[in-house]
Every structure is written in structure tokens, then in C-alpha cells.
Design a protein around this motif. Structure first.
Motif, PDB file in Angstrom:
ATOM      1  N   LEU A 143      -3.897   9.171  17.801  1.00 61.46           N
ATOM      2  CA  LEU A 143      -3.788   7.843  18.387  1.00 61.46           C
ATOM      3  C   LEU A 143      -4.807   6.899  17.776  1.00 61.46           C
ATOM      4  CD1 LEU A 143      -2.614   5.877  20.424  1.00 61.46           C
ATOM      5  CD2 LEU A 143      -4.219   6.777  22.143  1.00 61.46           C
ATOM      6  N   LYS A 144      -6.028   7.388  17.593  1.00 58.69           N
ATOM      7  CA  LYS A 144      -7.064   6.559  16.991  1.00 58.69           C
ATOM      8  C   LYS A 144      -6.696   6.214  15.551  1.00 58.69           C
ATOM      9  CE  LYS A 144     -11.214   7.444  18.235  1.00 58.69           C
ATOM     10  NZ  LYS A 144     -12.559   8.061  18.415  1.00 58.69           N
ATOM     11  N   THR A 145      -6.129   7.179  14.833  1.00 61.12           N
ATOM     12  CA  THR A 145      -5.694   6.932  13.459  1.00 61.12           C
ATOM     13  C   THR A 145      -4.624   5.856  13.422  1.00 61.12           C
ATOM     14  OG1 THR A 145      -6.152   9.226  12.864  1.00 61.12           O
ATOM     15  CG2 THR A 145      -4.729   7.980  11.387  1.00 61.12           C
ATOM     16  N   CYS A 146      -3.676   5.952  14.351  1.00 61.00           N
ATOM     17  CA  CYS A 146      -2.602   4.966  14.415  1.00 61.00           C
ATOM     18  C   CYS A 146      -3.157   3.571  14.669  1.00 61.00           C
ATOM     19  CB  CYS A 146      -1.609   5.357  15.508  1.00 61.00           C
ATOM     20  SG  CYS A 146      -0.221   4.218  15.700  1.00 61.00           S
ATOM     21  N   LEU A 147      -4.085   3.476  15.590  1.00 58.60           N
ATOM     22  CA  LEU A 147      -4.688   2.179  15.900  1.00 58.60           C
ATOM     23  C   LEU A 147      -5.486   1.633  14.719  1.00 58.60           C
ATOM     24  CD1 LEU A 147      -5.866   2.819  19.578  1.00 58.60           C
ATOM     25  CD2 LEU A 147      -3.919   1.451  18.818  1.00 58.60           C
ATOM     26  N   GLN A 148      -6.172   2.517  14.010  1.00 60.74           N
ATOM     27  CA  GLN A 148      -6.957   2.092  12.847  1.00 60.74           C
ATOM     28  C   GLN A 148      -6.050   1.543  11.756  1.00 60.74           C
ATOM     29  OE1 GLN A 148     -10.062   1.798  12.811  1.00 60.74           O
ATOM     30  NE2 GLN A 148     -11.090   3.363  14.036  1.00 60.74           N
ATOM     31  N   TYR A 178       4.025   4.715  10.224  1.00 62.84           N
ATOM     32  CA  TYR A 178       2.753   5.371  10.533  1.00 62.84           C
ATOM     33  C   TYR A 178       2.733   6.808  10.013  1.00 62.84           C
ATOM     34  CZ  TYR A 178      -0.384   8.297  13.234  1.00 62.84           C
ATOM     35  OH  TYR A 178      -1.296   9.243  13.591  1.00 62.84           O
ATOM     36  N   LYS A 213      -9.924  11.156  10.276  1.00 60.69           N
ATOM     37  CA  LYS A 213      -9.800  10.961  11.713  1.00 60.69           C
ATOM     38  C   LYS A 213      -9.025  12.127  12.322  1.00 60.69           C
ATOM     39  CE  LYS A 213     -11.774   6.897  11.717  1.00 60.69           C
ATOM     40  NZ  LYS A 213     -13.043   6.656  12.389  1.00 60.69           N
ATOM     41  N   THR A 238       3.500   1.441   7.108  1.00 60.01           N
ATOM     42  CA  THR A 238       3.315   0.956   8.473  1.00 60.01           C
ATOM     43  C   THR A 238       3.574  -0.547   8.553  1.00 60.01           C
ATOM     44  OG1 THR A 238       1.645   2.658   8.877  1.00 60.01           O
ATOM     45  CG2 THR A 238       1.717   0.813  10.407  1.00 60.01           C
ATOM     46  N   THR A 298      -2.969   0.339  12.141  1.00 61.07           N
ATOM     47  CA  THR A 298      -2.350  -0.905  12.607  1.00 61.07           C
ATOM     48  C   THR A 298      -3.330  -2.067  12.564  1.00 61.07           C
ATOM     49  OG1 THR A 298      -0.969   0.424  14.092  1.00 61.07           O
ATOM     50  CG2 THR A 298      -1.066  -1.946  14.497  1.00 61.07           C
ATOM     51  N   ARG A 299      -4.589  -1.816  12.914  1.00 66.94           N
ATOM     52  CA  ARG A 299      -5.596  -2.874  12.931  1.00 66.94           C
ATOM     53  C   ARG A 299      -5.783  -3.494  11.548  1.00 66.94           C
ATOM     54  NH1 ARG A 299     -10.702  -1.137  16.099  1.00 66.94           N
ATOM     55  NH2 ARG A 299     -11.087   0.126  14.241  1.00 66.94           N
TER      56      ARG A 299
END
Length: 482
Positions: free
Chosen positions: A262-267, A82, A258, A412, A269-270
Motif C-alpha cells: 500500500l505504501k509503495t502504491c501511494l509513493q 501499479y 518498500k 501507473t 501515485t504521489r
């Protein structure tokens, strides 16, 4: 009017630059990083017995030292991926080198068992970022010989294993485990010092929209390699795809805007579970789990058989003496060299998928005779052969994974795949050592063989071959081909 400027896509520019002096430097640096991580993992085989004697540890406490490293690797693999995708390969490499260097050196001065465990978790956390070195190197290599050079780079891991055996053989009997830890951290120090001078990956810069900076940097690389790329000649290597989801690729590029980490990480990963990558992600997880499980499981079987003879099987490899651990480890590490050589020939000749299928077949062929053979020497030879092909399989899988993921999620995706593989590494002792100590060699061989057959089926299910394929087109082409 005849002097029309030729424009290049990023892949065309990298191919024009070719493999020259700069790529040799990139190979050397990424190799040093990979080698330093191999040293930190390999030394576990040698410091455990010494610590058990010096600190009166139980066998369980000794095993926890290795487990601690795997725990750190499990949590670190995704984290460094990440960081590398969100903030750059260079920052990821710099941080990984710092953690490995710090943890490795401080471990040498551990006053007690508890602090050593904590520091080895720290080392594992750093070592898990080895794949960032691979991503960085990959993004400088032209597609026409990318597979070969990626496997050459992975050979530095084997070199690190061989170097650690040699260091342990010289240092442990004379100076002890603390000096081994100090000396083994020198390559990490080299990687840390050099990392301050390495450039950022051109693919990462380009993905972030820094086209002008990418163009200038490619011109410098071309000059170093004795090639020439016209100034300001870099253009986008694809047009926006309006027929498919317009946000599939543009959304990846927008991650830079972003503000919330945390939102960047989720984006990020998604994206690995999007319709175009979900199947590939799950297949990579399965293969990495199987390969890691089998690789370490077979090595544990070799070690277990070498230390016991109460199952009607004679002790294998070198018998009990002061140097047997070093000699046996050296033999098994040297055995990985032919496997890597075979993979290097196959990977750009037949492609990644066929290469992995052939190596899987050779692994099964090495395991099958274990159902009938009771001779200890032959059993060891077959297990070492299987480990050799497993090592080559793992290296080829890394090449495929790095190529199949798009630049914005490459580190990632590979990191998360490695994290799943660590679970296999932590679980394999329960199966391998338990079955061998219970004299269930045939059952153990069956278990490993079935896993390899399953992995062979998974390879067939991969959506496409990455040999010679442009990295930047993979996501769009996958979506179109499904």
C-alpha cells in the motif's frame, strides 16, 4: 592502448540495437495483446441484441452489459499500471492476459444474465491493462522512430475491430453469441501462451538497478538484430542532480525497497502529482476524458441516427436489413484507417503536439457543417470523419503519455489517465443519445466541438515535445525547465 571501450547509456544502447528482428517480435506480441482487447470491446455491439432477444432483456439491461465492461475498465486501469510499475511489465502482461482469457471464455458459458454481468466486469478489468502492452513495447524502441512504430502497434486495435465485425457477421447468424465469445478469446489465449516467454523490459530492469542483467539482455537483442554492443558497456545515463531535490529521481528508484504494498502504491501515485508532473498529469486527464467522451459519443450518434428518422433526417448508412449492423460497423471501423495513416505521417515529422493540434482542427472542420446540413448521408459521412480523426487523436495521445512519464511511473500514470477516460465513456451516452433522440443534433455538434477546442488549448499547455527525446531524461529536464 588504442582499444578503448566505448560506453553506452541505455538510450544509446537501444538506438544502437535499432529496430530489427527482436522489435518485430515485440510488435507482433504487443499487437496480439492489443488486438485481443479490441475484440472483447467490439463484440459488445453484436451480443447485446442477441441477448435481449434470447433472455427477454429490457433496453436498460442490455445497456448494462456495456456499462459493466466500462466499470471493470475504470477500476482495472490504475491497478494494472501499479502492478506493472511495481513488479514488472512481464508480470502485468501475464496477469492481464489471464484475466481477459478467463473472463472471455467463461462468459460464453454464462447460464444467466447476472453471471454474465459479473464476468464482463472481469473482462473489463483485464482489458483495462492493454496499456501495459504499450509500455512494454515502447521500452524496446529507439527514440528516432518511436512515434511511427507506436502508432503502427496501435493499428492492431483497428485490426481487432475489423476482425470482430467479420467474425460476428459469420458466426452470429449461424452459431449464436456463445460461439462468438469463444472464438473471440483465441487471441487472448495466444497472448497468454506467448507471455510466458517474453523478456522483461530493459528499462524496468535498469530502473530497478539490475544493470548487469540489462546489459546481458541488450547484448542478446543486438545479436538477434545483427548488431554488436560490447560486454559490460552500459552506464548510467545521468548523474545525480544535487542542485535540485536529491530525492526526486532517487526516490523513484528506491520504491523497490518498500516492503508495504500500500505504501509503495501511494509513493508511486504521489509522483504523478509532484511539481514536475502535476501539470502534465492534469492535462492528460482532461484530454483523455474529452477524447473518450467524443469518440464514443460520436459513434452513438451514428448508431442513433441510423436507427431513427423522426427528426427530419433520413436514415443513414445502410438501411434496415439483417446485415445492416455488420455493414455499418465495418464502414465506421474502416474509416479509422486513413486517420491512423495521417497520424503516422505527422507524429514523427511535426511532433506529437502539432500532430494532435492538426487532428483536432480536422475534427472541428468535420463537425462544423453539421450546423447547416440536414441530409442523412452527409451527416453520417461527417460524423464518421470526425470519429476517424478522434481515433487518431486518441492513439497519438497514448504515444505522448507513454513517453512523457518516467519509467518508474509510466504504466501507473497512463493507467490512471485511462481510468479518467472511462468516466467519459460512461457519461457520453447520457449526452449523445439523449440529444439525438431529442432531435437536438445542432446542440450535440456544438457540445462536441467545444470540447475539442478546449482540448486544443490543453495541448498547447503541455510543457514540452517528446519527439526524439530520451525517455530517461524527461523528469529531470522537466524540473529544470520549469
Amino acid at each position: 592502448m588504442g582499444d578503448r571501450q566505448h560506453y553506452y547509456t541505455l538510450d544509446e544502447a537501444i538506438s544502437t540495437v535499432g529496430f530489427g528482428k527482436f522489435q518485430v517480435f515485440a510488435l507482433f506480441f504487443s499487437g496480439i495483446g492489443y488486438l485481443s482487447d479490441a475484440l472483447e470491446i467490439s463484440l459488445l455491439s453484436f451480443i447485446g441484441p442477441a441477448l435481449r432477444s434470447e433472455w427477454s432483456l429490457s433496453h436498460t439491461q442490455e445497456s448494462l452489459i456495456t456499462t459493466a465492461v466500462f466499470i471493470g475498465m475504470f477500476f482495472g486501469a490504475f491497478f494494472w499500471g501499479y502492478i506493472s510499475d511495481a513488479y514488472g511489465r512481464k508480470i502485468g502482461i501475464r496477469c492481464v492476459s489471464t484475466i481477459v482469457l478467463g473472463g472471455g471464455l467463461l462468459s460464453a458459458f454464462s447460464p444467466n444474465y447476472t453471471l454474465l454481468l459479473i464476468l464482463r466486469v472481469m473482462v473489463g478489468f483485464g482489458v483495462s491493462g492493454a496499456h501495459v502492452f504499450v509500455s512494454w513495447f515502447l521500452e524496446f524502441i529507439p527514440s528516432y522512430n518511436r512515434g511511427v512504430w507506436m502508432l503502427v502497434m496501435s493499428g492492431s486495435w483497428i485490426l481487432g475491430e475489423l476482425l470482430e465485425v467479420s467474425l460476428a457477421w459469420i458466426i452470429m447468424p449461424r452459431f449464436g453469441w456463445r460461439w462468438l465469445l469463444v472464438i473471440s478469446s483465441f487471441p487472448a489465449l495466444m497472448a497468454f501462451l506467448i507471455s510466458g516467454f517474453i523478456p522483461e523490459s530493459p528499462r524496468y530492469l535498469f530502473m530497478k538497478g539490475r544493470t548487469q542483467e540489462t546489459s546481458l539482455f541488450l547484448e542478446k537483442i543486438a545479436a538477434i538484430n545483427g548488431k554488436e554492443i560490447p560486454a559490460n558497456s552500459l552506464v548510467l545515463d545521468h548523474q545525480p542532480d544535487t542542485e535540485n531535490s536529491p530525492s526526486e529521481e532517487s526516490h523513484l528508484l528506491s520504491l523497490q525497497n518498500k516492503a508495504n504494498d500500500l505504501k509503495t502504491c501511494l509513493q508511486i501515485t504521489r509522483q504523478l502529482f509532484s511539481s514536475s508532473l502535476l501539470k502534465t498529469t492534469l492535462l492528460l486527464w482532461t484530454l483523455n476524458f474529452v477524447y473518450t467522451f467524443n469518440y464514443y459519443g460520436i459513434q452513438l450518434m451514428i448508431s442513433s441516427l441510423s436507427s431513427q428518422n423522426d427528426c427530419g433526417v433520413a436514415n443513414t448508412l445502410v438501411g434496415d436489413n439483417d446485415n445492416s449492423l455488420y455493414i455499418n460497423t465495418l464502414i465506421t471501423c474502416l474509416a479509422e484507417v486513413p486517420g491512423l495513416f495521417v497520424a503516422t505521417i505527422l507524429v514523427d515529422w511535426f511532433g506529437r503536439k502539432i500532430c494532435m493540434e492538426l487532428l483536432s482542427l480536422l475534427t472541428v472542420i468535420s463537425i462544423l457543417p453539421l450546423f447547416a446540413i440536414q441530409n442523412g448521408t452527409l451527416i453520417s459521412a461527417l460524423l464518421i470523419s470526425a470519429r476517424m480523426f478522434m481515433s487518431a487523436l486518441f492513439s497519438t495521445l497514448i504515444v505522448y503519455a507513454e513517453e512523457v512519464y518516467p519509467t518508474p511511473v509510466r504504466a501507473t500514470g497512463t493507467g490512471l489517465m485511462n481510468a479518467v477516460g472511462r468516466l467519459g465513456g460512461m457519461l457520453c451516452p447520457l449526452v449523445a443519445v439523449g440529444l439525438v433522440r431529442g432531435c437536438h443534433l445542432t446542440l450535440a455538434a456544438t457540445f462536441f466541438g467545444v470540447l475539442i477546442v478546449i482540448s486544443g488549448v490543453c495541448i498547447l499547455l503541455f510543457p514540452f515535445e517528446t519527439k526524439g527525446r530520451e525517455l530517461t531524461d524527461i523528469v529531470r529536464k522537466t524540473a529544470n525547465s520549469d
